[in-house]
Scaffold this active site. Sequence first.
Site, short mmCIF file in Angstrom:
data_model
loop_
_atom_site.label_atom_id
_atom_site.label_comp_id
_atom_site.label_asym_id
_atom_site.label_seq_id
_atom_site.Cartn_x
_atom_site.Cartn_y
_atom_site.Cartn_z
CG HIS A 167 4.25 20.63 -25.89
ND1 HIS A 167 3.01 20.86 -26.44
CD2 HIS A 167 4.92 21.81 -26.00
CE1 HIS A 167 2.94 22.10 -26.87
NE2 HIS A 167 4.08 22.71 -26.60
CE1 TYR B 191 1.57 24.51 -30.22
CE2 TYR B 191 2.25 23.74 -32.37
CZ TYR B 191 2.56 24.20 -31.11
OH TYR B 191 3.88 24.36 -30.75
#
Length: 317
Positions: free
Chosen positions: A133, A60
């Site tokens: 992830h 992010y």
Amino acid sequence: MNGSPTSGARSRLPFALPRLGIGTAPLGGLFREVTEREAAATLEAAAGAGITYFDTAPRYGHGQAEERLGRLLAPAGITDPVISTKTGWLLRPEPDGSPGTVVTDWTERGIRASLESSLARLGRSSVDILYLHDADEYPEEVRRTAYPAVRRLRDEGLVRAIGFGMNHSGPLASYVAEFDVDVVLIAGRFSLLDHDALETLLPLCAKTGTAVVVGGVFNTGLLADPSPGAMFNYRPVPGEMLARARRCGEICAEFEVPLAAAAIQFPFLHAAVSSVVVGCRSAAEVTANAAAYRFPIPDGLWRRLAEAGFVPPHLLG
């Protein structure tokens, strides 16, 4: 904020997961840049709303979301947050210090290096949840090195719980069936417009006691604002999906309930769901989403949405 429209099922998590959390991809600059002042105001609003759960990841904003949590949580008055972050991808900066590229690394060394970097950015000695992830297409790597690595990190106390986070429920269900998983994060696949996670993933998690965190309840903004310029699952919304979202909003309006409130509360109709995380980039969005989470929804609306195909009828008992 630990109340909820419904109570959750038995969970393997060793701690209580707040029912509403904030996803921090927007604080990392998803779709548009967020200033430091805006990020600080967002977290201050979270503190005011009683929100203490924050989901983040190295990807992010190339670490920016984690860095901002590390800098801004305490000044915002959030001193005991619940934090989940992710691993399986490493940030490779350029020699000039620019962000560079993000590469997969499912080796134990890579998993540990990723977590160590996250902890440094967050200013913490441990995190509550570590997700592998977007491991959808890497089952052999997960089986051989990545899952054993995160399990050892849990055994060592560097993380309290482990799991997988991704946008596809099929691979996620396969991992829950194979591995000892405390919690999963499924994004965009259990919403008023998409019930895919209900086919296999959620029943399996209910059976195993695996906690479920649901993200993407607005399907990238469509259910927050069903307008022609909206995004649906990270792409421009198709016309037929825009029409469905608008119809859902019309039904909610008949009951004087905001569409966003139904979207945020819908996942809690399934007992396996422990928490919902909603991406926020401003104080106004935090305040609006917290209000939507608390907005009273009559049973009649859920029944009407079920009749229209937006809610699976069996979730209503």
